[in-house]
Design an enzyme around this catalytic site. Structure first.
Site, mmCIF file in Angstrom:
data_model
loop_
_atom_site.group_PDB
_atom_site.id
_atom_site.type_symbol
_atom_site.label_atom_id
_atom_site.label_comp_id
_atom_site.label_asym_id
_atom_site.label_seq_id
_atom_site.Cartn_x
_atom_site.Cartn_y
_atom_site.Cartn_z
ATOM 1 C CG ASN A 57 -1.007 9.258 2.894
ATOM 2 O OD1 ASN A 57 -1.710 8.076 2.179
ATOM 3 N ND2 ASN A 57 -0.323 10.152 2.357
ATOM 4 C CG HIS B 231 -1.391 5.514 0.329
ATOM 5 N ND1 HIS B 231 -2.152 6.222 0.854
ATOM 6 C CD2 HIS B 231 -1.889 4.366 -0.412
ATOM 7 C CE1 HIS B 231 -3.277 5.700 1.158
ATOM 8 N NE2 HIS B 231 -3.231 4.549 0.475
ATOM 9 C CG HIS C 153 -8.878 -3.334 -2.674
ATOM 10 N ND1 HIS C 153 -9.947 -2.509 -3.028
ATOM 11 C CD2 HIS C 153 -7.647 -2.582 -2.351
ATOM 12 C CE1 HIS C 153 -9.245 -1.062 -3.079
ATOM 13 N NE2 HIS C 153 -7.954 -1.295 -2.520
ATOM 14 N NE ARG D 43 -3.537 2.060 2.535
ATOM 15 C CZ ARG D 43 -4.274 2.776 3.699
ATOM 16 N NH1 ARG D 43 -3.693 2.304 4.785
ATOM 17 N NH2 ARG D 43 -5.039 3.598 3.563
#
Length: 331
Positions: A99, A72, A197, A68
């Protein structure tokens, strides 16, 4: 009147030009190549791989947060390590609302420290994130791909940019498509990268609205399977802020192809998952992977990850190679 027409024409011409420039800029990856560190730090990728495989073997749940981090980082300013920076005024990207739930910074620090011991000042923090993302997926039984390296680290991190650029789990399909296209990623990339996911978890607040007050009338999201919604309500009471929810309940620590089956059955955890059924192209991909047991997903994921890893990169003499991923170098 003629002057006004010229002004309007120039305005629209500039808008079109800016759109064209923005569509090319994110994928300008000149300077990246597979095996960039083969001579300068030949053991670099092995150092990262060993650390990740040892970590995931002890606790597979530690892997998804590191994957992840790469997403980001790349969606804000490009893949240049700005998500790792810390500022005294607490106005860095990592302090932005999207975040605040990020994890894994300590692991990145440990990997960087090992690389600094192996070959000081050579491997950038942004390349560490890219290599970690690949190795985490492989360690969780997912696909592998050749990671282009040669990124350098940025020196700017802005809380407002993270707030405005990060795709939201609450977004509809129109917003998601627009955000991905602004980065040079298409609809296929959107649905393929959403397949990540298949690993990881979230917490009750992120699903509360879908369960209890979707339209402000105490109702649930009609795009969420009723049986699944009832199960989630049993786990998540309206005031629950701590309970873990697995994004792929049957195999949340295995990078597999079951995500698309969940989405097709309206059992995607996020609104952004359900949104993939609201566009013909993304829906077709979901249904194709469901019917073919994910026949092309692993290959497609590697291709989209390479595209993601090219966004806004700094190469050559632009940027720097940070000694500490949390702060810019002092000169």
């Amino acid at each position: 009147m003629a002057a006004l027409k010229i002004t309007i024409y120039c305005f629209f011409f500039l808008q079109v030009l800016l759109c064209l420039l923005s569509s090319f800029a994110p994928t300008n990856a000149q300077g990246l190549k597979v095996g960039f560190y083969n001579k300068a730090c030949p053991k670099a990728e092995l150092v990262v791989k060993k650390f990740i495989f040892d970590m995931v073997k002890k606790d597979p749940s530690l892997g998804p947060p590191l994957l992840r981090l790469f997403f980001h980082d790349c969606f804000v300013r490009g893949c240049e390590g700005s998500v790792l920076l810390e500022l005294k005024n607490k106005k860095a990207e990592k302090n932005a609302p999207p975040n605040l739930s990020l994890e894994g910074f300590d692991f990145i620090d440990n990997i960087k420290a090992a690389l600094e011991k192996e070959c000081p000042g050579i491997v950038s923090c942004s390349d560490v994130l890219a290599l970690v993302a690949r190795d985490v997926v492989v360690a969780l039984n997912g696909p592998s791909w050749e990671v282009e390296t040669g990124r350098r680290d940025g020196r700017v991190s802005n809380i407002n940019e993270a707030t405005s650029n990060m795709p939201s789990p609450f977004s509809n399909i129109t917003t998601l498509i627009t955000q991905f296209q602004s980065k040079g990623l298409n609809k296929k990339d959107l649905v393929v990268l959403s397949g990540a996911h298949t690993v990881g978890d979230a917490h009750c607040p992120i699903i509360r609205n879908r369960l209890y007050n979707f339209t402000g009338k105490g109702d649930s999201d009609p795009s969420l399977d009723k049986e699944y919604a009832a199960r989630l309500r049993r786990k998540c009471k309206p005031t629950d802020t701590t309970t873990d929810l697995k994004m792929d309940p049957g195999s949340f620590t295995t990078f597999d192809k079951s995500y698309f089956k969940l989405v097709s059955k309206q059992r995607g955890l996020f609104q952004s998952d359900a949104a993939l059924l609201n566009n013909q192209e993304t829906k077709s991909y979901v249904l194709m992977q469901t019917k073919s047991y994910g026949s092309t997903f692993f290959k497609d994921f590697g291709v989209s990850m390479v595209k993601l890893g090219r966004l806004g990169v700094l190469t050559g003499r632009v940027g720097e190679v940070r000694k500490n991923c949390r702060m810019v170098n002092k000169y």
